[in-house]
Design an enzyme around this catalytic site. Structure first.
Site, mmCIF file in Angstrom:
data_model
loop_
_atom_site.group_PDB
_atom_site.id
_atom_site.type_symbol
_atom_site.label_atom_id
_atom_site.label_comp_id
_atom_site.label_asym_id
_atom_site.label_seq_id
_atom_site.Cartn_x
_atom_site.Cartn_y
_atom_site.Cartn_z
ATOM 1 N N ILE A 58 -12.808 -9.114 7.280
ATOM 2 C CA ILE A 58 -14.185 -9.573 7.016
ATOM 3 C C ILE A 58 -13.763 -11.029 5.854
ATOM 4 C CG2 ILE A 58 -16.897 -8.854 6.497
ATOM 5 C CD1 ILE A 58 -15.622 -8.523 9.267
ATOM 6 N N GLU A 79 0.604 -1.122 0.138
ATOM 7 C CA GLU A 79 0.133 -0.237 0.085
ATOM 8 C C GLU A 79 0.839 1.597 -0.047
ATOM 9 O OE1 GLU A 79 -3.902 -1.483 2.479
ATOM 10 O OE2 GLU A 79 -2.816 -0.553 3.134
ATOM 11 N N GLY A 93 -12.967 -3.640 2.109
ATOM 12 C CA GLY A 93 -13.353 -4.465 1.142
ATOM 13 C C GLY A 93 -14.484 -3.134 1.396
ATOM 14 N N ASP A 126 -11.504 -5.328 -2.364
ATOM 15 C CA ASP A 126 -12.847 -7.601 -2.197
ATOM 16 C C ASP A 126 -13.428 -6.575 -1.850
ATOM 17 O OD1 ASP A 126 -12.580 -7.443 0.736
ATOM 18 O OD2 ASP A 126 -10.686 -7.108 0.337
ATOM 19 N N MET A 158 -8.916 -2.409 8.188
ATOM 20 C CA MET A 158 -8.116 -2.699 10.084
ATOM 21 C C MET A 158 -7.876 -0.886 10.185
ATOM 22 S SD MET A 158 -7.730 -6.535 8.684
ATOM 23 C CE MET A 158 -7.132 -7.074 10.789
ATOM 24 N N GLU A 159 -7.976 -0.045 10.376
ATOM 25 C CA GLU A 159 -6.926 0.785 10.693
ATOM 26 C C GLU A 159 -7.584 1.778 10.090
ATOM 27 O OE1 GLU A 159 -4.729 -2.067 8.716
ATOM 28 O OE2 GLU A 159 -5.213 -0.528 7.709
#
EC number: 3.2.2.9
Length: 232
Positions: A152, A12, A78, A197, A173-174
């Site tokens: 997830i 990233e 996601g 995704d 997640m961040e």
């Protein structure tokens, strides 16, 4: 203007890092921060590591040591909004935790004591990000991004998020941990991520396959956004 940029994973940050001129690397607390100029603008690019604790620690170090005027959180996410597909862009107007539950004491789901239920992104940064999206004619959605320490990848966890946050457009997640730190330090922030995704039972396969696509799109957006913020 000095712009802070935060990505969790090597994939990233690598495209942006490779474009930083006069680059210097600072390692502290297990995270790496790359400083220099991105197309003539002073930047500090943090590779935080994955998850809320790593992101919060890294964001705190970035703010304390490098004093950015604004922070952009980049990377992959996601997709939850039905119109999103791989490579599309999401822009935060708010970030919330999807895995915090202190409702027994009267707080909203996702809210921590002493904190707002959600952390609002900066209006000027949102507008600048959306202008960049329009320039590149990309498909994008603006809205709520939710964060938690879980990838997830199943119907039960996905259903819980959709139940608690039906308006959420993306999950990762961040971002909320970074937004939380920015809120406390009064540093304007925005989340600009690309979809890797769709959060479902096959999301781990999609993530591995399309992370590079998401990284390319999010890096393009951040580079354009940095230029717009610096030069208008």
């Amino acid at each position: 203007m000095k712009i802070g940029i935060i990505g969790a994973m090597e994939e990233e940050v690598t495209l942006l890092r490779d474009k930083i001129e006069n680059r210097q690397t600072c390692t502290m607390g297990g995270v790496e921060i790359y400083t220099g100029q991105l197309n003539g603008t002073e930047v500090a690019l943090l590779k935080s590591g994955i998850g809320k604790v790593a992101a919060a620690m890294g964001a705190t170090l970035l703010i304390d040591h490098f004093k950015p005027d604004v922070i952009i959180n980049t990377g992959s996410a996601g997709g939850l909004a039905p119109t999103l597909k791989v490579g599309d862009i999401v822009v935060s107007d708010e970030a919330r935790y999807h895995d915090a539950d202190v409702t027994a004491f009267g707080y909203e789901y996702g809210q921590l004591p002493g904190c707002p239920a959600g952390f609002k992104a900066d209006d000027k940064l949102i507008a600048a990000a959306e202008a960049c999206i329009a320039e590149h004619n990309l498909n994008a959605v603006r809205g709520l991004i939710v964060s938690g320490d879980a990838f997830i990848n199943g119907s039960v966890s996905l259903a819980k998020i959709r139940h608690n946050f039906p308006q959420a457009i993306a999950v990762e997640m961040e971002a909320t941990a970074i937004a939380h730190v920015c809120h406390n330090f009064k540093v304007p922030f925005v989340v600009v991520r690309a979809i890797s995704d769709v959060a479902d039972q096959q999301s781990h396969i999609s993530f591995d396959e399309f992370l590079a696509v998401a990284a390319k799109q999010s890096s393009l957006m951040v580079e354009t956004l940095v230029q717009k913020l610096a030069h208008g």
